[in-house]
Design a protein around this motif. Structure first.
Motif, PDB file in Angstrom:
ATOM      1  N   ARG A 297       0.833  -1.201   0.000  1.00 43.08           N
ATOM      2  CA  ARG A 297       0.000   0.000   0.000  1.00 43.08           C
ATOM      3  C   ARG A 297       0.872   1.258   0.000  1.00 43.08           C
ATOM      4  O   ARG A 297       0.657   2.180  -0.797  1.00 43.08           O
ATOM      5  CB  ARG A 297      -0.948  -0.004   1.205  1.00 43.08           C
ATOM      6  CG  ARG A 297      -2.098   0.980   1.044  1.00 43.08           C
ATOM      7  CD  ARG A 297      -2.955   1.074   2.293  1.00 43.08           C
ATOM      8  NE  ARG A 297      -3.670  -0.136   2.644  1.00 43.08           N
ATOM      9  CZ  ARG A 297      -4.929  -0.140   3.101  1.00 43.08           C
ATOM     10  NH1 ARG A 297      -5.597   0.996   3.223  1.00 43.08           N
ATOM     11  NH2 ARG A 297      -5.506  -1.269   3.443  1.00 43.08           N
TER      12      ARG A 297
ATOM     13  N   TRP B  92       1.297   3.701  -3.305  1.00 35.41           N
ATOM     14  CA  TRP B  92       0.888   5.104  -3.293  1.00 35.41           C
ATOM     15  C   TRP B  92       2.077   6.029  -3.523  1.00 35.41           C
ATOM     16  O   TRP B  92       1.937   7.074  -4.186  1.00 35.41           O
ATOM     17  CB  TRP B  92       0.189   5.458  -1.987  1.00 35.41           C
ATOM     18  CG  TRP B  92      -1.236   5.000  -1.866  1.00 35.41           C
ATOM     19  CD1 TRP B  92      -1.781   4.281  -0.836  1.00 35.41           C
ATOM     20  CD2 TRP B  92      -2.316   5.244  -2.775  1.00 35.41           C
ATOM     21  NE1 TRP B  92      -3.129   4.057  -1.048  1.00 35.41           N
ATOM     22  CE2 TRP B  92      -3.482   4.642  -2.231  1.00 35.41           C
ATOM     23  CE3 TRP B  92      -2.418   5.917  -3.994  1.00 35.41           C
ATOM     24  CZ2 TRP B  92      -4.720   4.685  -2.871  1.00 35.41           C
ATOM     25  CZ3 TRP B  92      -3.654   5.961  -4.639  1.00 35.41           C
ATOM     26  CH2 TRP B  92      -4.783   5.352  -4.081  1.00 35.41           C
TER      27      TRP B  92
ATOM     28  N   LYS C 206       2.524   8.620  -6.560  1.00 40.37           N
ATOM     29  CA  LYS C 206       2.808  10.017  -6.251  1.00 40.37           C
ATOM     30  C   LYS C 206       4.002  10.511  -7.038  1.00 40.37           C
ATOM     31  O   LYS C 206       4.006  11.620  -7.582  1.00 40.37           O
ATOM     32  CB  LYS C 206       3.071  10.166  -4.741  1.00 40.37           C
ATOM     33  CG  LYS C 206       3.345  11.559  -4.250  1.00 40.37           C
ATOM     34  CD  LYS C 206       2.112  12.446  -4.263  1.00 40.37           C
ATOM     35  CE  LYS C 206       1.950  13.187  -5.561  1.00 40.37           C
ATOM     36  NZ  LYS C 206       0.603  13.686  -5.817  1.00 40.37           N
TER      37      LYS C 206
ATOM     38  N   VAL D  52      -4.011  -1.046  -4.887  1.00 34.72           N
ATOM     39  CA  VAL D  52      -3.099   0.095  -4.979  1.00 34.72           C
ATOM     40  C   VAL D  52      -1.923  -0.260  -5.886  1.00 34.72           C
ATOM     41  O   VAL D  52      -1.508   0.549  -6.739  1.00 34.72           O
ATOM     42  CB  VAL D  52      -2.608   0.531  -3.585  1.00 34.72           C
ATOM     43  CG1 VAL D  52      -1.584   1.662  -3.703  1.00 34.72           C
ATOM     44  CG2 VAL D  52      -3.782   0.978  -2.715  1.00 34.72           C
TER      45      VAL D  52
ATOM     46  N   LEU E  95     -11.651   1.654  -4.076  1.00 35.18           N
ATOM     47  CA  LEU E  95     -10.283   1.651  -4.570  1.00 35.18           C
ATOM     48  C   LEU E  95     -10.087   0.626  -5.678  1.00 35.18           C
ATOM     49  O   LEU E  95      -9.284   0.843  -6.597  1.00 35.18           O
ATOM     50  CB  LEU E  95      -9.311   1.397  -3.418  1.00 35.18           C
ATOM     51  CG  LEU E  95      -9.238   2.529  -2.388  1.00 35.18           C
ATOM     52  CD1 LEU E  95      -8.335   2.142  -1.224  1.00 35.18           C
ATOM     53  CD2 LEU E  95      -8.742   3.827  -3.020  1.00 35.18           C
TER      54      LEU E  95
ATOM     55  N   ASP F 121      -5.832   9.155   5.457  1.00 34.89           N
ATOM     56  CA  ASP F 121      -6.536   8.528   4.342  1.00 34.89           C
ATOM     57  C   ASP F 121      -7.931   9.111   4.178  1.00 34.89           C
ATOM     58  O   ASP F 121      -8.383   9.383   3.055  1.00 34.89           O
ATOM     59  CB  ASP F 121      -6.654   7.016   4.559  1.00 34.89           C
ATOM     60  CG  ASP F 121      -5.606   6.224   3.805  1.00 34.89           C
ATOM     61  OD1 ASP F 121      -5.467   6.434   2.600  1.00 34.89           O
ATOM     62  OD2 ASP F 121      -4.928   5.404   4.437  1.00 34.89           O
TER      63      ASP F 121
ATOM     64  N   ALA G 162       1.656   5.543   3.613  1.00 37.99           N
ATOM     65  CA  ALA G 162       0.610   5.179   2.652  1.00 37.99           C
ATOM     66  C   ALA G 162      -0.483   6.238   2.608  1.00 37.99           C
ATOM     67  O   ALA G 162      -0.867   6.720   1.531  1.00 37.99           O
ATOM     68  CB  ALA G 162       0.024   3.815   3.011  1.00 37.99           C
ATOM     69  N   GLY G 163      -1.000   6.615   3.768  1.00 35.91           N
ATOM     70  CA  GLY G 163      -2.082   7.586   3.803  1.00 35.91           C
ATOM     71  C   GLY G 163      -1.663   8.949   3.291  1.00 35.91           C
ATOM     72  O   GLY G 163      -2.418   9.614   2.566  1.00 35.91           O
TER      73      GLY G 163
ATOM     74  N   HIS H 131      -1.426   8.732  -0.483  1.00 35.77           N
ATOM     75  CA  HIS H 131      -2.779   8.646  -1.050  1.00 35.77           C
ATOM     76  C   HIS H 131      -3.400  10.039  -1.108  1.00 35.77           C
ATOM     77  O   HIS H 131      -3.904  10.480  -2.155  1.00 35.77           O
ATOM     78  CB  HIS H 131      -3.616   7.703  -0.181  1.00 35.77           C
ATOM     79  CG  HIS H 131      -5.030   7.543  -0.641  1.00 35.77           C
ATOM     80  ND1 HIS H 131      -5.999   6.968   0.148  1.00 35.77           N
ATOM     81  CD2 HIS H 131      -5.666   7.900  -1.786  1.00 35.77           C
ATOM     82  CE1 HIS H 131      -7.154   6.947  -0.503  1.00 35.77           C
ATOM     83  NE2 HIS H 131      -6.975   7.518  -1.677  1.00 35.77           N
ATOM     84  N   THR H 132      -3.373  10.749   0.008  1.00 38.27           N
ATOM     85  CA  THR H 132      -3.962  12.083   0.057  1.00 38.27           C
ATOM     86  C   THR H 132      -3.205  13.054  -0.839  1.00 38.27           C
ATOM     87  O   THR H 132      -3.814  13.894  -1.522  1.00 38.27           O
ATOM     88  CB  THR H 132      -3.995  12.580   1.507  1.00 38.27           C
ATOM     89  OG1 THR H 132      -4.924  11.770   2.237  1.00 38.27           O
ATOM     90  CG2 THR H 132      -4.420  14.032   1.606  1.00 38.27           C
TER      91      THR H 132
ATOM     92  N   ASN I 187      -1.794  12.366  -3.614  1.00 42.15           N
ATOM     93  CA  ASN I 187      -2.264  12.111  -4.978  1.00 42.15           C
ATOM     94  C   ASN I 187      -3.591  12.797  -5.239  1.00 42.15           C
ATOM     95  O   ASN I 187      -3.777  13.457  -6.267  1.00 42.15           O
ATOM     96  CB  ASN I 187      -2.386  10.603  -5.217  1.00 42.15           C
ATOM     97  CG  ASN I 187      -1.062   9.962  -5.561  1.00 42.15           C
ATOM     98  OD1 ASN I 187      -0.377  10.391  -6.484  1.00 42.15           O
ATOM     99  ND2 ASN I 187      -0.679   8.938  -4.817  1.00 42.15           N
ATOM    100  N   GLU I 188      -4.534  12.653  -4.315  1.00 39.51           N
ATOM    101  CA  GLU I 188      -5.823  13.309  -4.521  1.00 39.51           C
ATOM    102  C   GLU I 188      -5.651  14.821  -4.618  1.00 39.51           C
ATOM    103  O   GLU I 188      -6.360  15.488  -5.383  1.00 39.51           O
ATOM    104  CB  GLU I 188      -6.790  12.953  -3.386  1.00 39.51           C
ATOM    105  CG  GLU I 188      -7.235  11.486  -3.371  1.00 39.51           C
ATOM    106  CD  GLU I 188      -8.156  11.109  -4.530  1.00 39.51           C
ATOM    107  OE1 GLU I 188      -8.477  11.975  -5.378  1.00 39.51           O
ATOM    108  OE2 GLU I 188      -8.556   9.933  -4.605  1.00 39.51           O
TER     109      GLU I 188
END
Length: 521
Positions: free
Chosen positions: A162, A166, A170, A238, A296, A389, A496-497, A500-501, A503-504
């Motif tokens: 994960r 991510w 990224k 992921v 996901l 996340d 990981a979190g 992930h964030t 990327n968003e």
């Protein structure tokens, strides 16, 4: 561990990767020549009415554009500090001769006054650990990345698909940003060389990390295990997204908003897309376990279908997206984050299938999300605790509504919600634990926007953020709202979190870096 040579890139490509990975950004490097005009150089849209920073005892003007721009920079701060400074993983240091070769690849005119300058003691990662304490352990010298390491004794050294996935996404998404010709220039231009250089670096790091995952984490069933041998089912999706994104980007003859692709690597692209096909096969008929995994999985399958060269697998993935979309449409949600997962997944199912029933359900979930938000207190009524996340899912879901829901929702309200969630859950909560000075980690031509675009004014600079030497400009792992206001309930950095964030957050700007891939039928 993979036993076959199928996933080995080969000596030539490994050498190329090492050459590329030798480089890292100098935080204060700026061009000596005049930069392009603002209309040519700004990566993201400008506010119609620029927000004004006023004394802290008065309300600080903040709008959607400010939220989008801060998202851009917070994403960049988190990625750069993790991948090049923190030491949160296994690291290496290549030879200077390799660095010199890379400089030639991004700057065709070394006499124009704009030359990449690698810093001292960059911390380049071949793996990323699960988490760590982002407090600095010594006084920071901005030109010496070695002074910006985090305390190794604080690291959870578990390596997870994960976090690896991510981070890989990224890095390649930011590499695409640094390849936008109109913003960071081309090798013949006299501006932007430092960040074209960084794009090569992080692409190379992503290659090496993905190679490590294929060789060291993939098990005999074709799934990716954590370093302790356990299997995280969400991590498989992921990694499917990461392999697909990497393979597609490396194999493209030209990247979006560019006339070229400096990252082109046919051999590596084929290997990563082949590995994505293998993982897709290994996942087989897996049915996701909950709302997070459904959402996901749909997102990962969209990336996979958009990039795979296997026509049969592509068709199967498209069918699976609809199957998962049907299931996700009927899941009962318990809080704001789960509603956002539904929105994010169903928007993708709608984009792929064209089935408006998915969009209708996503809009209904958005309406519930909007009604759930307490604008007075700046928190969702259904949820007081938020992981990093959760923040990415919430803002990513609202962003997808703004981009794709059209007249199914009130877009003015959606923009109002987006702005309020970012303002409260990211800034006022202290989730972003510090922000660097405007001149740090930016070229001169990137420093001309309103100050609020680079960080919320009440957030401390790194040296003043806590502890003896300060805290890196990265996200905390968890925040909680109580009657007394916001509290950081887990100040650690969750790799990981955070990625992930991040990327968003870069996908707020999908006109330049599109996190919603198109499937060509």
């Amino acid at each position: 561990m993979v036993k076959s040579n199928l996933f080995r890139i080969g000596l030539v490509t490994v050498v190329v990767m090492l050459i590329a990975a030798a480089c890292a950004p100098a935080l204060t490097q700026t061009p000596t020549e005049k930069a392009p005009t603002a209309t040519d150089e700004v990566a993201t849209e400008q506010a119609t009415n620029e927000p004004t920073v006023v004394p802290t005892e008065s309300p600080i003007a903040f709008d959607k554009t400010a939220a989008e721009e801060e998202g851009y920079w917070y994403s960049r701060y988190n990625m750069g500090n993790l991948a090049m400074m923190s030491g949160l993983g296994d690291t290496f240091m290549p030879e200077m001769s390799m660095i010199e070769e890379m400089i030639k690849m991004v700057d065709s005119n070394p006499d124009d006054g704009d030359v990449p300058m690698p810093p001292v003691n960059a911390s380049l990662l071949t793996t990323v650990y699960a988490s760590g304490d982002p407090h600095y352990t010594q006084a920071v010298d901005m030109m010496d990345f070695g002074t910006q390491r985090w305390d190794p004794s604080s690291f959870d050294k578990t390596i997870t698909p994960r976090a690896m996935g991510w981070l890989t996404i990224k890095e390649i998404e930011w590499a695409k940003q640094f390849h936008v010709d109109g913003h960071f220039g081309t090798p013949s231009d006299n501006f932007g060389a430092q960040w074209r250089f960084v794009g090569m670096v992080i692409t190379a790091e992503a290659k090496m990390q993905t190679q490590y995952a294929l060789e060291m984490l993939m098990n005999e069933q074709g799934l990716f295990a954590n370093s302790d041998g356990s299997i995280d089912n969400v991590g498989q999706w992921v990694m499917l997204e990461a392999l697909s994104d990497m393979g597609g980007a490396l194999g493209a003859e030209a990247l979006p908003n560019s006339e070229s692709n400096r990252y082109y690597d046919e051999m590596a692209s084929g290997m990563f897309l082949g590995a994505a096909d293998t993982l897709f096969g290994a996942l087989g008929d897996r049915q996701p376990a909950d709302v997070e995994e459904y959402s996901l999985a749909i997102q990962a399958l969209t990336w996979y279908a958009a990039n795979t060269t296997n026509a049969e697998n592509k068709a199967a993935a498209i069918i699976q997206i609809s199957d998962f979309g049907n299931a996700l449409s009927n899941i009962k949600t318990a809080n704001a984050t789960e509603n956002a997962f539904v929105i994010r997944g169903l928007i993708e199912a709608y984009r792929v299938s064209g089935d408006t029933s998915y969009l209708t359900t996503a809009a209904a979930s958005y309406d519930a999300l909007y009604k759930d938000f307490n604008f007075e207190n700046g928190v969702f009524n259904s949820q007081s605790k938020y992981t990093i996340d959760d923040i990415g899912v919430l803002l990513g879901g609202i962003n997808s509504v703004i981009l794709f829901a059209g007249n199914k929702v009130d877009l003015n309200q959606a923009e109002e919600l987006f702005t309020a969630v970012f303002l409260n859950l990211v800034n006022k909560s202290g989730l972003q634990q510090s922000v660097p000075p405007v001149e740090a980690g930016k070229d001169k031509f990137e420093q001309d926007n309103p100050l609020i675009y680079y960080g919320y004014p009440t957030l401390p600079m790194p040296p003043m953020a806590g502890g003896d030497f300060g805290i890196a400009p990265v996200f905390a792992a968890e925040i909680t709202y109580t009657s007394g206001g916001w509290e950081i309930t887990d100040p650690r950095f969750d790799a990981a979190g955070a990625m992930h964030t991040s990327n968003e957050f870069i996908w707020f700007h999908n006109d330049e870096v599109n996190g919603f891939p198109e499937i060509v039928q």
